[in-house]
Design a protein around this motif. Structure first.
Motif, short mmCIF file in Angstrom:
data_model
loop_
_atom_site.label_atom_id
_atom_site.label_comp_id
_atom_site.label_asym_id
_atom_site.label_seq_id
_atom_site.Cartn_x
_atom_site.Cartn_y
_atom_site.Cartn_z
N ALA A 194 0.83 -1.22 0.00
CA ALA A 194 0.00 0.00 0.00
C ALA A 194 0.86 1.26 0.00
N VAL A 195 1.92 1.28 0.80
CA VAL A 195 2.78 2.47 0.87
C VAL A 195 3.51 2.68 -0.45
N GLU A 196 3.98 1.60 -1.07
CA GLU A 196 4.69 1.71 -2.35
C GLU A 196 3.79 2.27 -3.44
N LEU A 197 2.50 1.97 -3.35
CA LEU A 197 1.56 2.43 -4.37
C LEU A 197 1.37 3.94 -4.37
N ARG A 198 1.81 4.60 -3.31
CA ARG A 198 1.71 6.07 -3.27
C ARG A 198 2.85 6.75 -4.03
N ASN A 199 3.85 5.98 -4.44
CA ASN A 199 4.97 6.53 -5.20
C ASN A 199 4.62 6.52 -6.68
N VAL A 200 4.04 7.61 -7.15
CA VAL A 200 3.54 7.64 -8.54
C VAL A 200 4.67 7.55 -9.55
N GLN A 201 5.87 7.99 -9.19
CA GLN A 201 6.99 7.87 -10.12
C GLN A 201 7.31 6.41 -10.39
N ALA A 202 7.23 5.59 -9.33
CA ALA A 202 7.54 4.17 -9.48
C ALA A 202 6.49 3.45 -10.31
N LEU A 203 5.29 4.02 -10.42
CA LEU A 203 4.21 3.40 -11.17
C LEU A 203 4.27 3.73 -12.66
N TYR A 204 5.15 4.64 -13.04
CA TYR A 204 5.19 5.08 -14.43
C TYR A 204 6.35 4.40 -15.16
N ASN A 205 6.03 3.29 -15.82
CA ASN A 205 7.04 2.53 -16.57
C ASN A 205 6.52 2.31 -17.98
N LYS A 206 6.89 3.23 -18.87
CA LYS A 206 6.39 3.15 -20.25
C LYS A 206 7.22 2.15 -21.03
N MET A 207 6.55 1.25 -21.74
CA MET A 207 7.21 0.23 -22.55
C MET A 207 6.59 0.18 -23.93
N SER A 208 7.40 -0.21 -24.90
CA SER A 208 6.85 -0.51 -26.22
C SER A 208 6.23 -1.90 -26.17
N MET A 209 5.38 -2.21 -27.13
CA MET A 209 4.79 -3.54 -27.18
C MET A 209 5.88 -4.60 -27.36
N LYS A 210 6.93 -4.26 -28.09
CA LYS A 210 8.03 -5.20 -28.30
C LYS A 210 8.72 -5.50 -26.97
N GLU A 211 8.91 -4.46 -26.16
CA GLU A 211 9.55 -4.65 -24.85
C GLU A 211 8.66 -5.47 -23.91
N LEU A 212 7.35 -5.18 -23.93
CA LEU A 212 6.43 -5.93 -23.08
C LEU A 212 6.38 -7.40 -23.49
N GLN A 213 6.34 -7.66 -24.80
CA GLN A 213 6.28 -9.04 -25.26
C GLN A 213 7.55 -9.80 -24.90
N ALA A 214 8.70 -9.11 -24.95
CA ALA A 214 9.96 -9.74 -24.56
C ALA A 214 9.98 -10.03 -23.06
N LEU A 215 9.37 -9.17 -22.28
CA LEU A 215 9.30 -9.35 -20.83
C LEU A 215 8.36 -10.49 -20.45
N THR A 216 7.32 -10.69 -21.27
CA THR A 216 6.27 -11.67 -20.96
C THR A 216 5.99 -12.58 -22.16
N PRO A 217 6.93 -13.44 -22.53
CA PRO A 217 6.74 -14.28 -23.73
C PRO A 217 5.58 -15.27 -23.61
N ALA A 218 5.15 -15.59 -22.39
CA ALA A 218 4.05 -16.55 -22.22
C ALA A 218 2.69 -15.92 -22.46
N ILE A 219 2.65 -14.60 -22.59
CA ILE A 219 1.38 -13.90 -22.82
C ILE A 219 1.34 -13.38 -24.25
N ASP A 220 0.44 -13.90 -25.05
CA ASP A 220 0.28 -13.45 -26.43
C ASP A 220 -0.58 -12.19 -26.40
#
Length: 533
Positions: free
Chosen positions: A243-269
């Motif tokens: 809950a405390v970590e969720l108040r850090n809005v900077q930590a919640l902002y992680n912009k990724m390209s679709m290519k980066e997301l797919q590489a991070l999560t190959p099991a999810i099509d």
């Protein structure tokens, strides 16, 4: 009702805040002044000013068995519910409501919610079609398609997707992925070694098993299912932000390209997921918790389809429990109402159905509410109060000795640009494509869930709608939204004891003024201060 609330980063509402002020309940009954019966003259204001002011009221107002706390918000909400009940009864009596009108939508949704004879007769059979979708899941590709379907009906499985303003480009709507998939409020409930948390986990496990039994699963299998769910949710909790970590809005902002997301999560099509959601695949998106998504990918890659089926069935049962028969609804309340929050008994049926109607078709109900219980004079008076409080706030900023001139300049600029929304929206939701009918409570509930998700998805690729509201008009609450730098006060809270257009200014500033000041301040707190004008 979904038990896990999707938290859009930074949006801050009062959410149960208790404000200490003398209740406006005069002996004359005109709601214009201060009722001295609320005072406790046996207490010295020098030693306990709060009890001196509110002690009499507290003695006269014990917490009702269906509530976990009681205060000014609850008083007003109770009054609003009584008014809304009259509106709902009028809607039920309207035999000539035009298809698609606010009256027809409210009438038929509420009528099905209140039809306990039909609900009891059907049991959990209205869930059969949804359960079959889960049972038919056989392959990893099926898993992703069913995941998307569950998200369309607002089942909180695995993670949450939302379209909302980009926190760094606030005129643009972005696709956000948030952690989710838990049946308990947050990660500490799963991982804390405190005796109370351990006991809650034990009771939660028993609750899951009981719910499966009520859905027709044999007792031993139900226990095994509960063990599977707890194991999976525990893994998700380990990699969730606290809950405390969720108040850090900077930590919640992680912009990724679709290519980066797919590489991070190959099991999810993701192509299959977005296609099923009917969402144009974004070029990039914002992943609030990359570690969580990475762990989820691992679980999908190594977990069995049968385990995911159990997990999906549990969350489906949980989100639809209030729309099913009495035994399921009561078991849900026993855990989420009594064990987790301490309520001793359920609210009356009409109040629960009213809450569901407001949550599902709140703009339709809101139109009927403001037409009967809100005046233009109230809006004007509250608007004047906001102007005066902003002026006072600016004076405070300009006279602080710990702020630099540049900080003061930025703060005043943000203060002056705060958007104010009072009473109700200028643009009601268009329900023309939502089919509310007299088939079943659950069917109407799932249709409204899907309609709302698709309405959210339709925002992608379009400019941010600055007129949109995040609360319905009858709501007794208020909020500040940093993505739009706006303060929002629904008509529901602009009523006595918080506000009365006929009351003295001192009374209104002491009550509604404190709410306004509270929301303005969110623009400058630990989260709000990270957003500019």
């Amino acid at each position: 009702m979904n038990k896990t609330i999707l938290r859009i980063a930074g949006i801050t509402a009062l959410a149960g805040l208790t404000i200490a002020f003398t209740r406006i309940r005069p002996t004359t009954g005109d709601n214009k002044g201060i009722d001295i019966k609320n005072f406790d003259n046996t207490v010295s204001p020098r030693t306990d000013f709060y009890s001196y002011i509110n002690g009499g009221w507290a003695k006269l107002n014990p917490i009702p068995a269906s509530e976990v706390s009681w205060g000014s918000f609850n008083e007003l909400n109770d009054k609003n519910q009584a008014n809304l009940h009259l509106i709902l009864n009028d809607a039920l009596a309207d035999k000539n409501a035009v298809k698609g009108s606010a009256s027809q939508i409210v009438r038929d949704f509420y009528a099905m919610a209140m039809d306990t004879v039909k609900i009891e007769k059907e049991g959990i059979t209205p869930l059969n079609a949804e359960l079959k979708i889960i049972s038919d899941m056989k392959t990893p590709a099926d898993l992703i398609r069913v995941l998307a379907h569950e998200h369309l009906i607002q089942s909180d499985v695995m993670f949450n997707l939302n379209i909302s303003p980009d926190m760094k480009e606030s005129k643009t709507n972005a696709v956000y992925l948030f952690q989710g998939g838990l049946g308990l409020p947050e990660k500490d409930y799963y991982l804390s070694e405190e005796p109370q948390m351990k006991e809650i986990r034990n009771q939660y496990t028993a609750h899951i098993a009981k719910m499966f039994e009520l859905a027709g699963v044999k007792k031993e299998t139900a226990k095994q299912n509960a063990s599977v769910v707890m194991s999976m949710e525990n893994e998700l909790a380990k990699h969730s932000m606290a809950a405390v970590e969720l108040r850090n809005v900077q930590a919640l902002y992680n912009k990724m390209s679709m290519k980066e997301l797919q590489a991070l999560t190959p099991a999810i099509d993701w192509q299959v997921y977005f296609k099923t959601m009917e969402l144009t695949q974004p070029a990039d998106l914002i992943v609030a918790q990359p570690d969580f998504i990475k762990e989820l990918n691992k679980m999908i890659g190594t977990g069995s389809i049968s385990d995911w089926q159990v997990y999906f069935r549990w969350h489906l049962l949980s989100i639809t429990s209030n729309e099913l028969n009495k035994a399921v609804d009561a078991e849900d309340f026993n855990f989420y109402g009594t064990i987790l929050t301490g309520a001793r008994e359920q609210k009356t049926r009409w109040k629960r159905c009213l809450r569901s109607t407001d949550a599902s078709v709140g703009d339709a109900l809101g139109q009927l509410y403001v037409a009967k219980y809100f005046t233009a004079d109230s809006k004007k008076r509250v608007n004047d109060m906001v102007s005066n409080l902003i002026a006072a706030y600016q004076e405070r900023i300009e006279t602080r000795d710990w702020m630099s001139p540049e900080t003061k300049k930025q703060a005043v600029d943000k203060l002056q640009k705060i958007i104010r929304k009072l009473g109700y929206t200028d643009k009601w939701k268009d329900y023309s494509k939502l089919d509310i009918k007299r088939d079943s409570y659950l069917a109407n509930y799932l249709r409204t869930n899907t309609w709302e998700v698709k309405r959210n998805i339709a925002k992608f690729g379009k400019p941010v709608d600055m007129t949109e509201w995040g609360m319905t008009p009858p709501t007794v609450n208020a909020y500040y939204n940093p993505n739009k730098n706006e303060i929002v006060f629904p008509a529901g809270i602009m009523q006595p004891p918080f506000f009365n257009p006929e009351a003295d200014d001192a009374v209104n500033y002491g009550a509604m003024g404190s709410v306004i000041g509270h929301e303005i301040t969110h623009g400058f707190d630990d989260e709000g201060s990270q957003f500019d004008a």
